[in-house]
Design a protein around this motif. Structure first.
Motif, mmCIF file in Angstrom:
data_model
loop_
_atom_site.group_PDB
_atom_site.id
_atom_site.type_symbol
_atom_site.label_atom_id
_atom_site.label_comp_id
_atom_site.label_asym_id
_atom_site.label_seq_id
_atom_site.Cartn_x
_atom_site.Cartn_y
_atom_site.Cartn_z
ATOM 1 N N ARG A 160 10.835 7.063 -9.878
ATOM 2 C CA ARG A 160 9.708 6.811 -9.361
ATOM 3 C C ARG A 160 9.887 5.376 -8.449
ATOM 4 N NH1 ARG A 160 4.686 6.341 -12.513
ATOM 5 N NH2 ARG A 160 3.555 6.550 -10.627
ATOM 6 N N MET A 161 10.757 4.834 -8.701
ATOM 7 C CA MET A 161 11.264 3.672 -7.679
ATOM 8 C C MET A 161 12.867 3.558 -7.843
ATOM 9 S SD MET A 161 10.418 0.138 -9.590
ATOM 10 C CE MET A 161 8.933 -0.302 -10.453
ATOM 11 N N ASP A 217 12.186 12.313 -5.105
ATOM 12 C CA ASP A 217 11.195 11.831 -4.444
ATOM 13 C C ASP A 217 10.269 10.687 -4.940
ATOM 14 O OD1 ASP A 217 9.219 12.346 -2.694
ATOM 15 O OD2 ASP A 217 8.368 14.193 -3.070
ATOM 16 N N PRO A 218 10.963 9.622 -4.807
ATOM 17 C CA PRO A 218 10.134 8.330 -5.527
ATOM 18 C C PRO A 218 9.155 7.872 -4.623
ATOM 19 C CG PRO A 218 12.185 7.554 -4.152
ATOM 20 C CD PRO A 218 12.047 9.210 -4.107
ATOM 21 N N GLU A 219 8.084 7.111 -5.482
ATOM 22 C CA GLU A 219 6.913 6.480 -4.739
ATOM 23 C C GLU A 219 7.366 5.217 -3.934
ATOM 24 O OE1 GLU A 219 4.014 7.201 -7.980
ATOM 25 O OE2 GLU A 219 6.127 7.912 -8.351
ATOM 26 N N LEU A 220 8.366 4.421 -4.272
ATOM 27 C CA LEU A 220 8.996 3.309 -3.898
ATOM 28 C C LEU A 220 10.332 3.381 -3.643
ATOM 29 C CD1 LEU A 220 8.254 0.357 -3.034
ATOM 30 C CD2 LEU A 220 8.613 -0.184 -5.603
ATOM 31 N N LEU A 221 10.714 2.975 -2.387
ATOM 32 C CA LEU A 221 11.993 2.981 -2.359
ATOM 33 C C LEU A 221 12.433 1.477 -1.735
ATOM 34 C CD1 LEU A 221 14.837 4.376 -1.576
ATOM 35 C CD2 LEU A 221 14.008 4.356 0.898
ATOM 36 N N MET A 245 7.898 12.061 3.708
ATOM 37 C CA MET A 245 7.744 12.016 2.347
ATOM 38 C C MET A 245 6.556 11.017 1.728
ATOM 39 S SD MET A 245 11.526 12.237 0.960
ATOM 40 C CE MET A 245 12.479 13.833 1.248
ATOM 41 N N GLY A 246 6.242 10.178 2.681
ATOM 42 C CA GLY A 246 4.949 9.137 2.528
ATOM 43 C C GLY A 246 5.423 8.147 1.433
ATOM 44 N N THR A 247 6.792 7.831 1.317
ATOM 45 C CA THR A 247 7.571 6.786 0.492
ATOM 46 C C THR A 247 6.965 5.607 0.843
ATOM 47 O OG1 THR A 247 9.305 8.269 0.202
ATOM 48 C CG2 THR A 247 9.593 6.152 -0.789
ATOM 49 N N SER A 248 6.626 4.619 -0.008
ATOM 50 C CA SER A 248 6.637 3.143 0.317
ATOM 51 C C SER A 248 7.868 2.555 0.477
ATOM 52 C CB SER A 248 5.450 2.398 -0.704
ATOM 53 O OG SER A 248 4.460 3.122 -0.943
ATOM 54 N N GLU A 271 0.908 -1.137 0.004
ATOM 55 C CA GLU A 271 0.106 -0.008 -0.030
ATOM 56 C C GLU A 271 0.844 1.224 0.083
ATOM 57 O OE1 GLU A 271 -3.594 -0.303 0.603
ATOM 58 O OE2 GLU A 271 -3.475 -2.835 0.742
ATOM 59 N N LYS A 272 0.144 2.375 -0.585
ATOM 60 C CA LYS A 272 0.970 3.521 -0.508
ATOM 61 C C LYS A 272 1.320 3.915 1.143
ATOM 62 C CE LYS A 272 -0.321 5.738 -4.652
ATOM 63 N NZ LYS A 272 -1.548 6.158 -5.325
ATOM 64 N N GLY A 273 2.937 4.246 1.344
ATOM 65 C CA GLY A 273 3.078 4.650 2.671
ATOM 66 C C GLY A 273 3.368 3.347 3.513
ATOM 67 N N GLU A 274 3.323 2.074 2.981
ATOM 68 C CA GLU A 274 3.683 1.165 3.766
ATOM 69 C C GLU A 274 4.957 0.465 3.610
ATOM 70 O OE1 GLU A 274 0.476 -2.783 4.532
ATOM 71 O OE2 GLU A 274 1.381 -2.294 2.423
ATOM 72 N N THR A 275 5.559 -0.054 4.695
ATOM 73 C CA THR A 275 6.664 -0.622 4.668
ATOM 74 C C THR A 275 6.786 -2.326 4.788
ATOM 75 O OG1 THR A 275 7.848 1.156 5.834
ATOM 76 C CG2 THR A 275 9.051 -0.984 5.588
ATOM 77 N N LEU A 276 7.442 -2.919 3.961
ATOM 78 C CA LEU A 276 7.431 -4.347 3.752
ATOM 79 C C LEU A 276 8.731 -4.882 3.970
ATOM 80 C CD1 LEU A 276 6.162 -7.225 2.622
ATOM 81 C CD2 LEU A 276 7.161 -6.710 0.482
ATOM 82 N N GLY A 277 8.767 -5.927 4.760
ATOM 83 C CA GLY A 277 10.162 -6.327 4.994
ATOM 84 C C GLY A 277 10.211 -7.837 4.363
ATOM 85 N N ILE A 278 11.344 -8.079 3.751
ATOM 86 C CA ILE A 278 11.747 -9.483 3.375
ATOM 87 C C ILE A 278 12.898 -9.912 3.998
ATOM 88 C CG2 ILE A 278 12.224 -10.438 1.189
ATOM 89 C CD1 ILE A 278 10.741 -8.800 -0.546
ATOM 90 N N VAL A 279 12.699 -11.067 4.593
ATOM 91 C CA VAL A 279 13.690 -11.692 5.403
ATOM 92 C C VAL A 279 14.072 -12.903 4.638
ATOM 93 C CG1 VAL A 279 14.307 -12.485 7.717
ATOM 94 C CG2 VAL A 279 12.451 -10.663 7.271
#
Lengths: 346, 339
Positions: free
Chosen positions: B96-97, B177-181, B209-212, B36-44
C-alpha cells in the motif's frame, strides 16, 4: 574551423581517443570511440562549457587534452607544441600550465596527506616556491580559495564536500596555470554550495586571467558559467556557439531536446511549457549508429541521416552545428521539415 | 480507525533521533503535514536536512538502534503506522506504500533476474502464483515503457541502463497499485533527457492510477513542475511549507529565498554574479541555540542567534520558521508586485 589564431590558447585538431575492447583468440577487437575526431578552439580567458549526457565522452576529452588519457590520434596545439605527441617528460613540464579539477572531492584527495601536503606537493615538484617558504605559499592559496589558512595540518576528511572542492581548486592553482579543465566540479555538491564554487571559479578567472574548460551535465550551471558552449553526443561535438545563443536558439534537434528537458524552478513556467521527450537511451558507444549518431532518437531523421556523417559547419555567425538537414540559408529544422527539404547541409 | 476525510497520510510532530558518538542527532525534529489522496508533496532540502529520514520513518525503515522515532504520529489511511508490529508493517510496505530510491543499481539485487525480483512482490502481497505473477510483471514493465518486456524480463539488472533500471524500480513499486508512492531523489543519478522521461512517467502513472506521491529532491526545478505543495527542510526542521505556486511566488523564509535565488537562471545577464548563501550547512549534532540558519542568514539579528524561531502561520496553508516570517513574506509580495 580550427584556425591558428593568437586568441586561441589551445586548438584541438581531429582529436581521437579510441579504446580497444575484446580481442583474444577468435574474438574480434572492437573499438569504443570515446572521442571521435573533435576539432575545437579554446580562446584565451574564456570559459568553454562542454555539455553532454553520461558516456558521451566529455570527461575523456578533458583528460585527453591533459594526456591523463592518451589520445590515439589528432593534435592538441598549445604554444606551438602538439601536446598529443610530446614525450611524457615534456608533458609533465607542461602540466605547470595546464591543470585539472575533479568531480569527486572525496576521491581526488589523498586521505593520508594533510591539506598542506596536498596543496604543497605541486609547488615542491616544480620548485615553484621561489626561495620563499612552501608553507606560506600554501597558506596564501588557502586564503585565495576561501579556506582558513590555519587549517594546513588538517586531513581531507575533516572538511565538508564544498571545502574539499576548494582544496582541489587550490591544488590546481598552486602551479599558477593558464588553463584548467574542470570536470563536473559542482555535481557532487549541495545547491547552496554549488553557487559558492561557481562564484569562486569566476572570481579566480578574473583575477588570474584563467581559461576554463568547464565540463558538466548540468545545463543550468553551464549557462551561467560559460561564454561558449560545446554540446557533445557519442564522441562528437554536435553544436558549438555563444552560450546565450545556443540556449536561446539551439539549432540541433538534440540540443533542443536537452534544453527542453531541464526543469525550470518556476511552477508557472513549468505548467505552460511542453517538453521534447527523447525516446530511449544514449546508444552504446561500442557500436554507435551509423551516419549521424543521433538518428535513432531524432524525430526528424531521414534515410540519409543513417548514411551521411554530418560535419560541424557554421550555420550562423559563430554558431556551428552538425546536421545535414540545416544550412546557413535554412537554419531552422522544423521549417525545413515542413517544407520537405531533405539533405541541404554539408 | 482515525477519521481522515480524504487524507491518505497525516504526519504529526514526527521526531526521529539518532544516537551517535557526537551525541544525539535530531535528524528530523518535528515535522507535520497531511497528504490528500492523489496529491503530490515535494520535500526539498540539502544533504543532512532530514528529508530522507522523514520518509524512512514513514516506511518504518529507520535502523534501530542507532535511530529511533521518539515522538509523533504517522497516520496512514486511518492507522498509526508507529503502533503496528513489524509483521503488520510488512503487509503495508511494498503493497500500500512503496518507495523508489535514488540509485537503482544498489536497490536491485544484482544476482537475481528482474523477473524474480518483480514476481516476488506480487506473490507475497497479492498471493499470485508463478504464472499470474509473471504475467503481471510483464504488464508492469510494459506500463513503465520497457520495450520488449516479454524477453527483457529475464535479464539481470546490469543488462539494463540507468534509466531502464529506474523504470524497473518504478514497475516494482507500482506492482501492487499502492496508495502512496515515496520517490527519494528518483532522477538524481540520471541524465537530463532520461530525467525528463522518468518524471513524465511518474506524472502519467499518477494521473492514471490516482496514487499519492511524496517526491524528495534537492532540485527546485523538479518540484516546481511536479508537486502541489512543498516542504523545505533545513537541519532537521521544517523551515517553510506552502502550496507550490505560493512558495515560489512569495516565499516567507530567508533560506527558501536564498535557495531560489542561487539556482542559475537561464535568462540571466552575462557576467552577473550568482547569488550565494554564505557558509556551510550546520552540524546537526551541534546546533546553535537560536535559529539553525542564523549563521548563514543575511538578515539575522540578535534575536535569531539567541532564540529558537517560531513557526509562523502566514495563512492557512503557508507556514515559515522565522522570527521575521511576516516581514520576509511582505518583502516577497512587494518584489512580486514590482514585476
Amino acid at each position: 574551423m580550427a584556425e591558428n589564431n593568437e586568441n586561441n590558447l589551445l586548438s584541438l585538431k581531429n582529436l581521437q581517443v579510441h579504446y580497444k575492447i575484446g580481442g583474444g583468440l577468435f574474438k574480434t577487437i572492437k573499438h569504443v570511440k570515446a572521442v571521435d575526431g573533435v576539432s575545437l578552439d579554446i580562446k584565451k580567458g574564456e570559459t568553454l562549457g562542454l555539455v553532454g549526457e553520461s558516456g558521451c565522452g566529455k570527461s575523456t576529452l578533458g583528460k585527453a587534452i591533459l594526456r591523463l588519457t592518451e589520445p590515439t590520434g589528432g593534435q592538441v596545439l598549445y604554444n606551438g607544441k602538439d601536446l598529443a605527441n610530446v614525450s611524457q617528460k615534456q608533458m609533465r613540464d607542461e602540466r605547470k600550465n595546464l591543470q585539472m579539477i575533479f568531480q569527486d572531492p572525496y576521491a581526488s584527495l589523498n586521505p593520508r596527506m594533510t591539506v598542506g601536503q596536498i596543496i604543497g606537493e605541486p609547488i615542491r615538484t616544480f620548485n615553484l616556491s621561489n626561495g620563499g617558504s612552501v608553507e606560506e605559499k600554501v597558506q596564501n592559496l588557502m586564503e585565495t580559495v576561501g579556506l582558513n589558512r590555519r587549517f594546513t595540518k588538517r586531513y581531507p576528511h575533516e572538511f565538508s564536500g564544498g571545502q574539499r572542492q576548494r582544496i582541489g581548486i587550490a591544488r590546481a592553482l598552486a602551479v599558477d596555470p593558464e588553463f584548467i579543465v574542470a570536470d563536473e566540479p559542482i555535481s557532487a555538491l549541495d545547491v547552496s554550495i554549488q553557487a559558492q564554487i561557481m562564484n569562486l571559479m569566476a572570481k579566480l578567472q578574473r583575477e588570474k586571467n584563467l581559461t576554463y574548460l568547464f565540463i558538466s551535465h548540468d545545463l543550468r550551471a553551464i549557462r551561467h558559467v560559460a561564454d561558449r558552449v560545446a554540446v557533445m553526443y557519442l564522441g562528437r561535438i554536435v553544436e558549438l556557439g555563444q552560450a546565450k545563443t545556443v540556449y536561446a536558439e539551439p539549432l540541433m534537434p538534440y540540443t533542443k531536446a536537452l534544453i527542453s528537458a531541464v526543469p525550470i524552478p518556476d511552477p508557472e513556467i513549468e505548467a505552460k511549457r511542453t517538453r521534447i521527450i527523447l525516446k530511449g537511451d544514449v546508444p552504446s558507444p561500442i557500436n554507435p549508429p551509423s551516419g549521424c549518431h543521433f538518428n535513432t532518437r531524432c524525430q526528424y531523421a531521414i534515410a540519409e541521416c543513417r548514411r551521411i556523417e554530418p560535419k560541424l559547419v557554421e550555420i550562423k555567425p559563430q554558431h556551428f552545428a552538425a546536421c545535414i538537414r540545416i544550412s546557413s540559408e535554412n537554419p531552422h529544422i522544423e521549417e525545413n521539415v515542413k517544407n520537405g527539404l531533405g539533405v541541404i547541409g554539408n | 480507525m482515525i477519521e481522515q476525510n480524504g487524507k491518505i497520510l497525516t504526519v504529526n510532530d514526527l521526531k526521529t533521533y539518532f544516537q551517535t558518538e557526537d551525541g544525539v542527532v535530531k535528524a528530523v525534529d518535528g515535522i507535520t503535514f497531511t497528504l490528500e489522496k492523489g496529491e503530490t508533496l515535494g520535500i526539498v532540502g540539502e544533504s543532512g536536512s532530514g528529508k530522507s529520514v522523514t520518509n524512512l520513518s514513514i516506511m518504518r525503515l529507520i535502523p534501530e538502534p542507532p535511530g529511533k522515532i521518539v515522538s509523533g504520529t504517522i497516520v496512514f489511511d486511518g492507522v498509526d503506522v508507529r503502533q503496528l508490529s513489524i509483521d503488520e508493517v510488512r503487509k503495508i510496505r511494498g503493497k500500500r506504500m512503496a518507495m523508489i530510491f535514488q540509485d537503482p543499481m544498489t536497490s536491485l539485487n544484482p544476482f537475481l533476474k528482474i523477473s524474480t525480483q518483480l514476481m516476488e512482490v506480487t506473490e507475497l502481497h497479492l498471493g499470485h502464483n508463478k504464472k499470474q505473477a509473471r504475467e503481471h510483471a510483464i504488464k508492469m514493465l510494459d506500463t513503465v515503457g520497457i520495450p520488449d518486456a516479454k524477453n527483457r524480463i529475464d535479464g539481470y539488472p546490469h543488462e539494463f541502463s540507468g534509466g531502464m533500471r529506474q523504470r524497473v524500480m518504478i514497475a516494482m513499486a507500482l506492482s501492487c497499485d499502492p496508495e502512496l508512492l515515496i520517490a527519494d531523489e528518483p532522477t538524481t543519478a540520471l541524465d537530463v533527457t532520461i530525467q525528463a522521461q522518468i518524471l513524465e512517467l511518474i506524472k502519467d502513472l499518477k494521473a492514471r492510477m490516482g496514487t499519492s506521491v511524496i517526491l524528495i529532491t534537492h532540485d527546485l526545478g523538479v518540484v516546481a513542475g511536479m508537486t502541489d505543495k512543498i516542504i523545505v527542510m533545513y537541519a532537521g526542521k521544517v523551515f517553510e511549507q506552502a502550496p507550490t505556486f505560493e512558495l515560489f511566488a512569495t516565499p516567507a523564509n530567508p533560506y527558501t529565498k536564498g535557495l531560489l535565488k542561487s539556482v542559475p537562471d537561464p535568462a540571466h545577464e552575462d557576467g552577473t554574479e550568482l547569488y550565494q548563501i554564505p557558509g556551510l550547512p550546520p552540524d546537526v549534532a551541534n546546533l546553535p541555540p537560536g535559529c539553525p540558519f542564523a549563521p548563514r542568514c543575511a538578515r539575522a539579528e540578535d534575536i535569531c542567534r539567541a532564540q529558537y524561531p517560531p513557526f509562523v502561520e502566514i495563512n492557512e496553508n503557508h507556514r515559515s520558521l522565522c522570527h521575521f516570517a511576516k516581514e520576509v513574506y511582505a518583502e516577497s509580495v512587494a518584489e512580486r508586485e514590482k514585476l
